[in-house]
Design a protein around this motif. Sequence first.
Motif, short mmCIF file in Angstrom:
data_model
loop_
_atom_site.label_atom_id
_atom_site.label_comp_id
_atom_site.label_asym_id
_atom_site.label_seq_id
_atom_site.Cartn_x
_atom_site.Cartn_y
_atom_site.Cartn_z
N VAL A 1 47.23 37.46 37.90
CA VAL A 1 46.15 37.65 36.94
C VAL A 1 45.26 36.42 37.02
CG1 VAL A 1 45.63 38.26 34.55
CG2 VAL A 1 47.82 38.85 35.52
N ARG A 2 44.68 36.18 38.17
CA ARG A 2 43.82 35.00 38.32
C ARG A 2 42.62 35.33 39.20
NH1 ARG A 2 47.71 31.05 41.85
NH2 ARG A 2 45.76 30.16 42.58
N ALA A 3 41.80 36.25 38.71
CA ALA A 3 40.62 36.64 39.48
C ALA A 3 39.54 35.57 39.43
CB ALA A 3 40.08 37.96 38.96
N MET A 4 39.50 34.82 38.33
CA MET A 4 38.41 33.85 38.16
C MET A 4 38.85 32.48 38.64
SD MET A 4 36.72 34.84 34.55
CE MET A 4 38.23 35.17 33.69
N ARG A 5 38.21 31.97 39.66
CA ARG A 5 38.50 30.62 40.13
C ARG A 5 37.22 29.91 40.55
NH1 ARG A 5 43.04 31.90 44.58
NH2 ARG A 5 43.87 33.68 43.48
N GLY A 6 37.37 28.65 40.92
CA GLY A 6 36.26 27.87 41.46
C GLY A 6 35.29 27.36 40.42
N LEU B 1 40.69 40.03 29.64
CA LEU B 1 42.08 39.83 29.26
C LEU B 1 42.60 38.53 29.85
CD1 LEU B 1 43.52 43.38 29.74
CD2 LEU B 1 43.37 42.08 27.63
N GLU B 2 42.29 38.30 31.12
CA GLU B 2 42.71 37.07 31.78
C GLU B 2 42.14 35.87 31.03
OE1 GLU B 2 41.38 36.94 35.81
OE2 GLU B 2 41.75 34.79 35.94
N LEU C 1 54.30 35.86 31.79
CA LEU C 1 53.47 35.63 30.60
C LEU C 1 54.31 35.57 29.34
CD1 LEU C 1 50.39 37.90 31.31
CD2 LEU C 1 50.72 35.52 31.87
N HIS D 1 40.20 24.24 40.42
CA HIS D 1 40.07 25.33 39.46
C HIS D 1 40.56 26.61 40.12
CE1 HIS D 1 37.35 22.17 38.26
NE2 HIS D 1 37.43 22.61 37.03
N ASN D 2 41.89 26.68 40.27
CA ASN D 2 42.44 27.75 41.10
C ASN D 2 42.80 28.99 40.30
OD1 ASN D 2 44.59 26.84 39.70
ND2 ASN D 2 45.79 26.18 41.45
N GLY D 3 42.45 29.00 39.02
CA GLY D 3 42.68 30.20 38.24
C GLY D 3 44.08 30.33 37.67
N ARG E 1 55.83 31.60 35.48
CA ARG E 1 54.64 32.42 35.67
C ARG E 1 54.67 33.66 34.81
NH1 ARG E 1 54.76 32.19 41.62
NH2 ARG E 1 54.14 30.07 42.17
N ASN F 1 49.04 28.03 34.52
CA ASN F 1 50.03 26.95 34.51
C ASN F 1 49.37 25.63 34.90
OD1 ASN F 1 51.50 29.54 35.89
ND2 ASN F 1 52.70 28.61 34.26
N HIS G 1 47.12 46.89 31.87
CA HIS G 1 45.98 46.89 32.79
C HIS G 1 46.37 46.55 34.20
CE1 HIS G 1 41.71 47.40 32.70
NE2 HIS G 1 41.76 47.41 31.39
N TYR G 2 47.11 45.44 34.35
CA TYR G 2 47.41 44.94 35.69
C TYR G 2 48.75 45.44 36.21
CZ TYR G 2 43.60 41.54 35.17
OH TYR G 2 42.39 40.94 35.00
N ASP H 1 50.36 34.63 38.23
CA ASP H 1 49.73 34.37 39.52
C ASP H 1 48.94 35.56 40.04
OD1 ASP H 1 49.79 31.87 40.37
OD2 ASP H 1 51.15 32.21 42.06
N ARG I 1 48.29 44.16 26.59
CA ARG I 1 47.13 44.73 27.27
C ARG I 1 47.10 44.33 28.74
NH1 ARG I 1 43.33 47.23 23.97
NH2 ARG I 1 42.64 48.01 25.97
N VAL I 2 47.48 43.07 29.03
CA VAL I 2 47.53 42.64 30.44
C VAL I 2 48.53 43.50 31.20
CG1 VAL I 2 48.26 40.78 31.96
CG2 VAL I 2 46.79 40.27 30.04
N ARG J 1 28.91 31.86 34.85
CA ARG J 1 29.82 30.78 35.15
C ARG J 1 29.04 29.49 35.40
NH1 ARG J 1 35.03 31.25 35.84
NH2 ARG J 1 36.08 29.75 37.14
N ALA K 1 36.37 22.08 43.44
CA ALA K 1 36.38 23.49 43.04
C ALA K 1 37.76 24.09 43.25
CB ALA K 1 35.34 24.25 43.84
N PHE L 1 43.87 35.22 27.72
CA PHE L 1 45.18 34.56 27.84
C PHE L 1 45.00 33.07 28.10
CE2 PHE L 1 49.25 33.39 29.67
CZ PHE L 1 50.10 33.96 28.75
N LYS L 2 44.03 32.72 28.95
CA LYS L 2 43.83 31.30 29.26
C LYS L 2 43.36 30.52 28.05
CE LYS L 2 42.95 31.95 34.13
NZ LYS L 2 41.92 32.12 35.13
N VAL M 1 49.18 40.02 25.87
CA VAL M 1 50.15 40.22 26.96
C VAL M 1 50.39 41.71 27.18
CG1 VAL M 1 52.54 39.86 27.65
CG2 VAL M 1 51.25 37.99 26.68
#
Lengths: 574, 122
Positions: B117-122, A162-163, B26, A550-552, B24, A555, B108-109, B115, B104-105, A303, A547, A166-167, B102
Motif C-alpha cells: 500500500v505505497r503508491a505515493m512516493r518521491g 486510504l493510504e 497494518l 520518500h519511498n512511500g 509491515r 515504517n 480495497h487492496y 509494503d 477499508r484498506v 504534490r 527523493a 493511514f500515513k 485498516v
Amino acid sequence: MSTAALLPMAVVLPLTAAALAPLLARLDRRLPLLAGLLALAGAGAVLLRALPDVLDGRPVGTRLGGQAGVIAIVFTADPLGTLFALVTALVGAILLVYTLSELGGLGGRELGGYAALCLLLLGALIGSALTADLFNLFVWFEVAALASYGLTGFFLERPIALEAAFKILVLTTVASFGVFVGTGMLYARHGALNLGILHDSLGVATGVADLVALALLIGGYATKAGLVPFHTWLPDAHTAAPGPVSALFSGLMVNLGIVVLARLGYQVFPSSQVPIMGLLMVLGLVSALVGAALALRQDDLKRLLSYDTVSQMGVITVGLASGTASGAAGGVYHLLNHALFKSLLFLCAGAIVHRTGLTNLSDMGGLARRMPVVAVAFLVGVASIAGVPPLNGYASLSLIHHGLETTHQTIPAVLLAVAQAVTVAALARAAWLAFFARKDPPEFTERPRPGMVTGFLSLAACCVALGVLSRPVVEHAMKPAAGALVHGDLYASAARGKVTPIPAPDVTLHYLAPSSLLLTLGCLLAGLVLARVSGRVVDAPPLRRLAALHNGSVNDYAALAAAGTLAVALAVLT
Amino acid sequence: MIVGNYLAAAALFCLGLHTVLTRRNLVRMVMGLSLMESSTYLLMISFAYRAGSTAPVLLDPPHGKKPEQLAHGNVADPVLQNFCLTAIVIGVAVTAVFLSVVVRVAQHYRTLDADRVRAMRG
C-alpha cells in the motif's frame, strides 16, 4: 458581556455548528454549510471586537473552569493568535462557500459529515491560537488531528486516500505521544500548565527533564507544521484529498504547529538558556531547501504544491527563529500570506483535477485557453509566492531578509535566497506546463460557478490587498505581533492575568529598498533560468537520493520522525 | 517501586515503537501504537505518585487523616490522572478511526501488507 467574556465563543460557535451539522443535513443538504458560515461569521465578529485592544498592545484574556488559580484554562488573545484565528475564520468561510458550489452535488449525509469535520478542524485551530494552556493545546492538537484523519479519508475518489489516511494517522499519533509526554513532564516538574507560569518557572531554572520535554514538544508540533524530517505525511495527505480539503490543510492546519513553535521559542522557554532559536533556524532552513528541491522534481501538481508548503513553513520558521523583531514580524506576516495564497493555489489545482481528471503536469498543457479564470487565479498565487512586488509575498519576505541582514546572519540569508529561487523555478515550471505548454487541451468548456469564482476572487483580492496595503498592515498589525513575541515576559504576565501594555518594537518596512528589490529580481531571474534547465537538474544524483528517501513506506516515515525527534533531543541537550 | 514504573513505561514505549518501525502488517502497527499509548498512561500515573499518598478522592479524608492534610500533597496528583483520562478518551477515538481505515484498506487492496500500500512516493 465584555469582550473578554465573549472570547470563548470564537471556539464554541464552530464546535456547536459542527455538532449540529449532521442533524441539519436531514432537513436540507445545504443547511450544514450555511450554519457553518453563520458560526464562522459569529466567531469572526467576536475576534474583531477584541482586535483593537489586542493590536494596541493589551492582550484580552479570560479564565475558564473554576477559580483554582493554577488549574483553570486561560484564553489569552495576543496579536499572533488573534490574527491567525481571524484568518482561519475568513479562509474557512471562503472554503465553505467554495465547497457549496464545487461539491454541492453530494448527498445530505456526505455534506453534513464534511461540514462537521471542517468546522471541528476550524474550531480546533481557533482554540489553539487563543489558548495559553499547554494541556489545552494538546487537546486542540488532537481535535484537529481527528478531524484531519476524517477529511483525508472522506472522499474515496481515489483509493490512495486510504493510504494517505493511514500515513497521517501513524505519524500524527506518534507526534501526539511526544506532545502528551512533553506536556506531562513539564507539569510534573513545575506544577503548572499556564504558559505564563511556566515561562516564569522555567526562567528560574531549566533542568534536563525540561529540555527532554522541549525536544518532545518540538518533535510533536513540528510534525503538525510539516517541517523536515517530520513532513512525510504532508505530501501524501494533500495529494489524495480534494481541493478545498488540501487548501484547509495547507493554508490553515499546518500553521497550528508553527504558532505553537513560536510560542515555545519566544513566550515559554527562555532563549537565553536554551538553544531553541538555533535549532528552529536549522529546522527551518532544511525544510525550506528540501521542500523547494523536491517540489522542483514533482510531476503531480498537488504534490508539487504540498512540497512547496513544506518549503514555505521552513521560510516562516526561519523568520521567527531569526530572533529579531523584524524577522518575527515577517514570519507572522508570511504565515498569514501563506494561508491566503496556498489556499488559492490548492483550489486552482483542485478545480483542474475535478474538471479534467488530470493530475500530472506532463499530461496537462494549454489549459489557459480552456480555464481562463483558474489560470489567472493560479498566476496571482504563483506571483505572490515568488515575491513579485505589488503582491503580499514580497513584503513579508523582505521583512524576514531585513531581520537576517541586520543581525549579520549571512549564511541563513543566502540559503533562504537559494530556497526562494528554487521555489520560483518549481512554480514557474508548474504554471508553464499546466497552462501554456503547447498541447491540445482536453475537450471541455469551463463553466465557472458563482461560488467558485467568489472563492478565487476573494482569496486573490486578499493577496493583492495585503501586498498593496503592506505599510499599514506592518504598522498596525505586524509590529504588535512581533512585540508580543519579542517581549515574551509581557505575554507571560498577561497569561497569568496581569495585563501590562506591550510596547511595539521598531519594525520598518523599506518597501523600495534597493537591496530587497535586487534580491527579489535576482531570485526571480535565477528561478526562471533554473526552471528552463530543470529537466537536467532534477536528475542530479543528490536530488534523486533525496527523493528516494520518500519511498512511500509508512515504517520508514515513522523511523524518520523518530530519528528527527532523537536528533532534536541531542541538539537541545548538548 | 516508582523507578521500576519508569523503566517499565520506557520498555513498553520502545517495544511499541519497534513494532511500528519494523512490522509491515497494518493491524500489528495499530497494536504497536496502542502499546506506546498505554506506556504514556503508565508514565503519567507514575508522575502523579507521591510516597505515602492516597487516591485523590477528595470527598472525605482517608482513614486516620484530617482534611487539612490533604492540601499538603498527601494525595496523588489528580491533574496528571486527569491527563490520562483525557488521553484515554482521545485514544479510543483514534483507535476506532485507525481500525476503520485498516478495514477499508483490507477491502480495497485485499492485503494488510504496508509494503503493498505505497503508491505515493518521491
